[in-house]
Design an enzyme around this catalytic site. Structure first.
Site, PDB file in Angstrom:
ATOM      1  N   CYS A 197      24.361  30.710 -15.280  1.00  0.00           N
ATOM      2  CA  CYS A 197      23.909  29.326 -15.031  1.00  0.00           C
ATOM      3  C   CYS A 197      23.134  29.161 -13.730  1.00  0.00           C
ATOM      4  CB  CYS A 197      25.097  28.369 -15.083  1.00  0.00           C
ATOM      5  SG  CYS A 197      25.893  28.430 -16.685  1.00  0.00           S
ATOM      6  N   HIS A 226      13.626  15.294 -21.122  1.00  0.00           N
ATOM      7  CA  HIS A 226      12.557  16.295 -20.955  1.00  0.00           C
ATOM      8  C   HIS A 226      12.148  16.473 -19.488  1.00  0.00           C
ATOM      9  CE1 HIS A 226      12.357  15.953 -25.310  1.00  0.00           C
ATOM     10  NE2 HIS A 226      11.764  17.122 -25.280  1.00  0.00           N
ATOM     11  N   GLU A 232      27.504  18.876 -22.225  1.00  0.00           N
ATOM     12  CA  GLU A 232      26.434  19.747 -21.768  1.00  0.00           C
ATOM     13  C   GLU A 232      26.101  20.767 -22.868  1.00  0.00           C
ATOM     14  OE1 GLU A 232      26.859  22.582 -18.357  1.00  0.00           O
ATOM     15  OE2 GLU A 232      25.701  20.996 -17.397  1.00  0.00           O
ATOM     16  N   HIS A 287      19.554  22.183 -21.600  1.00  0.00           N
ATOM     17  CA  HIS A 287      20.625  21.738 -22.501  1.00  0.00           C
ATOM     18  C   HIS A 287      20.137  20.574 -23.349  1.00  0.00           C
ATOM     19  CE1 HIS A 287      23.788  24.080 -20.590  1.00  0.00           C
ATOM     20  NE2 HIS A 287      23.373  23.655 -19.397  1.00  0.00           N
ATOM     21  N   HIS A 323      18.005  22.526 -15.888  1.00  0.00           N
ATOM     22  CA  HIS A 323      18.599  22.539 -14.548  1.00  0.00           C
ATOM     23  C   HIS A 323      18.935  23.974 -14.170  1.00  0.00           C
ATOM     24  CE1 HIS A 323      23.199  22.311 -15.671  1.00  0.00           C
ATOM     25  NE2 HIS A 323      22.576  23.208 -16.359  1.00  0.00           N
ATOM     26  N   HIS A 382      17.614  26.911 -16.911  1.00  0.00           N
ATOM     27  CA  HIS A 382      17.900  26.845 -18.354  1.00  0.00           C
ATOM     28  C   HIS A 382      18.027  25.384 -18.761  1.00  0.00           C
ATOM     29  CE1 HIS A 382      21.862  26.631 -16.450  1.00  0.00           C
ATOM     30  NE2 HIS A 382      22.271  25.984 -17.533  1.00  0.00           N
TER      31      HIS A 382
END
Ligand SMILES: Nc1nc2c(c(=O)[nH]1)N=C([C@H](O)[C@H](O)COP(=O)(O)OP(=O)(O)OP(=O)(O)O)CN2
Ligand SMILES: [Zn+2]
Length: 141
Positions: A23, A66, A131, A29, A14, A27
């Protein structure tokens, strides 16, 4: 109160375009989702863990794992371009109408699961969404 909980993990990418720090970049998580539910006991169970697993997998995990979590009303053109390229090449997108912070995603998952579990006479007690290993949001119903 007696409840049951089940943990799930999924990977997703996201970007938080409005974020002033790192952020805002694209990137990913390794998310951890913990679903806690309650209801009447039948045959010693609130809900079979297997049934809970299947509901969460079908309604959330299989759709988001994914994927690129795409905020479809983002003010950032880059985000729309990324989504367009991914869509155009058949890659997986999880499209949402909110900025995908842990808080907003946890609320979304709470609503999805509450709707689904209601039919079985169950209620979501809490949704916890990690997260990172140290940062999480929690919704208590
Ligand atoms: N309240 C929120 N704050 C932030 C969110 C969020 O969803 N809700 N998200 C982010 C970013 O997505 C970021 O990737 C995660 O942030 P952070 O926990 O700061 O990640 P770190 O790995 O850098 O954490 P450290 O504990 O500093 O190692 C940002 N903020
Ligand atoms: Zn992030």
């Amino acid at each position: 109160m007696l409840s049951v909980s089940k943990e799930f993990t999924f990977e997703a990418a996201h970007m938080l375009s409005e974020h002033e720090g790192e952020c805002k970049n694209l990137h990913g998580h390794s998310y951890k989702l913990i679903v806690e539910a309650t209801g009447d006991i039948q045959n010693g169970m609130i809900i079979d863990f297997k049934d809970l697993k299947n509901i969460v997998k079908e309604t959330i995990i299989d759709k988001i794992d994914h994927s690129f979590i795409y905020y479809n009303s983002s003010k950032d053109d880059v985000e729309h371009k990324i989504a367009e390229v991914l869509k155009g090449s058949g890659k997986k997108i999880f499209e949402v109408n909110y900025r995908p912070t842990a808080e907003n995603m946890a609320m979304h998952f709470y609503n999805i699961l509450n709707d689904n579990l209601k039919d079985k006479g169950l209620k979501v007690v809490s949704i916890t969404l990690y997260e990172t290993q140290k940062s999480f949001a929690k919704v208590v119903g």
